[in-house]
Design a protein around this motif. Structure first.
Motif, PDB file in Angstrom:
ATOM      1  N   GLU A  58       2.066   6.105  -7.070  1.00  0.00           N
ATOM      2  CA  GLU A  58       0.806   7.498  -7.141  1.00  0.00           C
ATOM      3  C   GLU A  58       1.035   9.245  -7.128  1.00  0.00           C
ATOM      4  OE1 GLU A  58      -2.158   7.731  -9.217  1.00  0.00           O
ATOM      5  OE2 GLU A  58      -1.687   5.793  -8.911  1.00  0.00           O
ATOM      6  N   GLN A  59       1.352   8.947  -6.421  1.00  0.00           N
ATOM      7  CA  GLN A  59       2.072  10.157  -6.124  1.00  0.00           C
ATOM      8  C   GLN A  59       3.032  10.650  -7.692  1.00  0.00           C
ATOM      9  OE1 GLN A  59       4.055  11.059  -2.149  1.00  0.00           O
ATOM     10  NE2 GLN A  59       4.003  12.585  -2.176  1.00  0.00           N
ATOM     11  N   ARG A  60       4.178  10.286  -7.301  1.00  0.00           N
ATOM     12  CA  ARG A  60       4.979   9.785  -8.211  1.00  0.00           C
ATOM     13  C   ARG A  60       4.777  10.778  -9.788  1.00  0.00           C
ATOM     14  NH1 ARG A  60       8.573   6.130 -10.240  1.00  0.00           N
ATOM     15  NH2 ARG A  60       9.243   7.016 -11.872  1.00  0.00           N
ATOM     16  N   ARG A  61       3.946   9.727 -10.348  1.00  0.00           N
ATOM     17  CA  ARG A  61       3.074   9.841 -11.435  1.00  0.00           C
ATOM     18  C   ARG A  61       2.255  11.016 -11.893  1.00  0.00           C
ATOM     19  NH1 ARG A  61       2.515   5.400 -14.383  1.00  0.00           N
ATOM     20  NH2 ARG A  61       2.944   2.864 -13.701  1.00  0.00           N
ATOM     21  N   ALA A 101       0.829  -1.349   0.035  1.00  0.00           N
ATOM     22  CA  ALA A 101       0.088   0.158  -0.465  1.00  0.00           C
ATOM     23  C   ALA A 101       1.215   1.267  -0.048  1.00  0.00           C
ATOM     24  CB  ALA A 101      -0.853   0.241   1.222  1.00  0.00           C
ATOM     25  N   VAL A 102       1.613   1.299   0.644  1.00  0.00           N
ATOM     26  CA  VAL A 102       2.941   2.285   0.508  1.00  0.00           C
ATOM     27  C   VAL A 102       3.004   2.241  -0.453  1.00  0.00           C
ATOM     28  CG1 VAL A 102       5.383   3.047   2.294  1.00  0.00           C
ATOM     29  CG2 VAL A 102       3.448   2.796   3.945  1.00  0.00           C
ATOM     30  N   GLU A 103       4.467   1.181  -0.741  1.00  0.00           N
ATOM     31  CA  GLU A 103       4.701   1.401  -2.971  1.00  0.00           C
ATOM     32  C   GLU A 103       3.664   2.435  -3.225  1.00  0.00           C
ATOM     33  OE1 GLU A 103       5.891  -2.297  -2.562  1.00  0.00           O
ATOM     34  OE2 GLU A 103       7.942  -2.250  -1.983  1.00  0.00           O
ATOM     35  N   ASP A 104       2.269   2.057  -3.078  1.00  0.00           N
ATOM     36  CA  ASP A 104       0.906   1.758  -4.143  1.00  0.00           C
ATOM     37  C   ASP A 104       1.134   3.886  -4.184  1.00  0.00           C
ATOM     38  OD1 ASP A 104       1.573  -0.607  -5.921  1.00  0.00           O
ATOM     39  OD2 ASP A 104      -0.485  -0.919  -4.841  1.00  0.00           O
ATOM     40  N   ALA A 105       0.869   4.238  -2.899  1.00  0.00           N
ATOM     41  CA  ALA A 105       0.974   5.413  -2.470  1.00  0.00           C
ATOM     42  C   ALA A 105       1.909   6.199  -3.458  1.00  0.00           C
ATOM     43  CB  ALA A 105       0.960   5.678  -0.849  1.00  0.00           C
TER      44      ALA A 105
END
Length: 95
Positions: free
Chosen positions: A86-89, A79-83
């Motif tokens: 997403e923030q970087r994108r 979940a942390v990696e996905d967040a």
């Protein structure tokens, strides 16, 4: 176990047809290989459907075991990696 049976059955069928065409009828190796591949696929798909479905179930079970047994820590890390991703994108305008 069913996956192994089905794979060996298809490989044996391919080898038998290939050898018949390549050595018995003196077809070219490439042509005999393509024809043997098509025949082995068709015969195994039509006549060994039950074994094919059992092999498919074996593979599904093998892959479902790896993803279904994740710990809470692994799920939290994902979940942390996905967040973060997403923030970087969004920051780069890739969305």
């Amino acid at each position: 176990m069913q996956f192994l049976k089905y794979s060996l059955l298809r490989l044996g069928l391919f080898a038998a047809v290939f050898l018949l065409l390549a050595w018995g009828l003196r077809w070219g190796v490439f042509t005999a290989g393509i024809v043997a591949l098509v025949i082995a696929f068709a015969v195994s798909y039509l006549f060994f459907n039950k074994l094919r479905l059992q092999a498919n179930e074996d593979i599904r079970k093998a892959f479902s075991k790896t993803s279904a047994n994740k710990t809470e820590a692994q799920l939290a890390d994902e979940a942390v990696e996905d967040a973060y991703d997403e923030q970087r994108r969004r920051a780069e305008g890739l969305d």
